[in-house]
Design an enzyme around this catalytic site. Structure first.
Site, short mmCIF file in Angstrom:
data_model
loop_
_atom_site.label_atom_id
_atom_site.label_comp_id
_atom_site.label_asym_id
_atom_site.label_seq_id
_atom_site.Cartn_x
_atom_site.Cartn_y
_atom_site.Cartn_z
N CYS A 1 0.96 -1.18 0.15
CA CYS A 1 0.00 -0.14 -0.11
C CYS A 1 0.79 1.26 -0.17
O CYS A 1 2.11 1.09 -0.21
CB CYS A 1 -1.01 0.00 1.15
SG CYS A 1 -0.15 0.02 2.78
N ARG B 1 -3.22 -0.80 5.54
CA ARG B 1 -3.84 -1.83 4.81
C ARG B 1 -2.92 -2.97 4.48
O ARG B 1 -3.45 -3.99 4.87
CB ARG B 1 -4.16 -1.21 3.46
CG ARG B 1 -5.43 -0.19 3.09
CD ARG B 1 -5.74 0.54 2.13
NE ARG B 1 -4.60 1.45 2.00
CZ ARG B 1 -4.28 2.34 0.77
NH1 ARG B 1 -5.07 2.33 -0.10
NH2 ARG B 1 -3.17 3.15 0.78
N ASP C 1 -7.90 3.88 1.12
CA ASP C 1 -6.99 4.30 2.15
C ASP C 1 -7.81 4.84 3.48
O ASP C 1 -8.50 5.77 3.54
CB ASP C 1 -6.24 5.41 1.66
CG ASP C 1 -5.18 5.99 2.88
OD1 ASP C 1 -5.08 5.62 3.91
OD2 ASP C 1 -4.44 6.85 2.25
P1 4NP Z 1 -1.67 2.79 4.23
O1 4NP Z 1 -2.30 4.09 4.83
O2 4NP Z 1 -1.42 3.25 2.92
O3 4NP Z 1 -2.88 1.89 4.06
O4 4NP Z 1 -0.60 2.38 5.18
C1 4NP Z 1 -1.59 5.43 4.77
C2 4NP Z 1 -0.76 5.38 5.96
C3 4NP Z 1 -0.11 6.74 6.09
C4 4NP Z 1 -0.28 7.61 5.09
C5 4NP Z 1 -0.95 7.29 4.31
C6 4NP Z 1 -1.91 6.21 3.92
N1 4NP Z 1 0.52 8.73 5.26
O5 4NP Z 1 0.22 9.67 4.38
O6 4NP Z 1 1.25 8.99 6.19
#
Ligand code: 4NP
Length: 154
Positions: free
Chosen positions: A8, A14, A121
């Site tokens: 991800c 995720r 997300d």
């Molecule tokens: P992930 O979610 O891609 O599902 O781990 C996110 C976690 C952190 C961030 C964006 C999406 N961030 O911008 O820090």
């Protein structure tokens, strides 16, 4: 040994769930599961507490995982690379050197017919978003695990 990588953006919400969920459905002697992020914001950190909590609620422990970034070496190591959304998919594909590497990359939700292709997300969402992400990823991982398990038996 089948090797599966879940990817991800941050590798804290995720893909850690996808790693833990698929791991819980397969034989660790036959399937290696890992996860990574396309961005480096959280490298070295454990998963988001909301992912840890929703996994725990369903009996899966992911708190020991540590965030890492996707690298081109992952194309060599893994047989299947699953992207949670189209941005992740595009970013991974852009790093592929050849067709055989490109063919390893898939949107996770192509494994199922849910009527949508992206695990949204949940980072800026709440508990309900994490619950929904957990369920969506579980459906896809069930399909992947069934496929891997039945290949092993053939
Ligand atoms: P992930 O979610 O891609 O599902 O781990 C996110 C976690 C952190 C961030 C964006 C999406 N961030 O911008 O820090």
């Amino acid at each position: 040994m089948t090797k599966v990588l879940m990817v991800c953006l941050g590798n804290i919400c995720r893909s850690p769930l996808a790693e833990g969920i698929l791991q819980s459905m397969v034989d660790p002697d036959e399937v290696f599961v890992d996860s990574a992020g396309t961005a480096a914001y959280h490298v070295g950190n454990p998963p988001d507490i909301r992912s840890i909590d929703v996994a725990k609620k369903y009996g899966i422990e992911i708190g020991q995982q540590r965030c890492r970034v996707f690298t081109t070496a992952d194309f060599e190591t893994f047989d299947h690379i699953y992207a949670m959304d189209k941005n992740n998919y595009t970013n991974i594909l852009a790093k592929a050197k050849n067709d055989s590497q490109k063919q390893k990359v898939k949107l996770l939700l192509r494994e199922v017919n849910l009527g949508y292709l992206e695990v949204q997300d949940p980072y800026h969402g709440g508990t309900l978003n994490f619950e929904s992400v957990f369920k969506t990823i579980s459906v896809a991982c069930r399909a992947i695990a069934d496929k891997i398990n039945s290949n092993g038996r053939n």
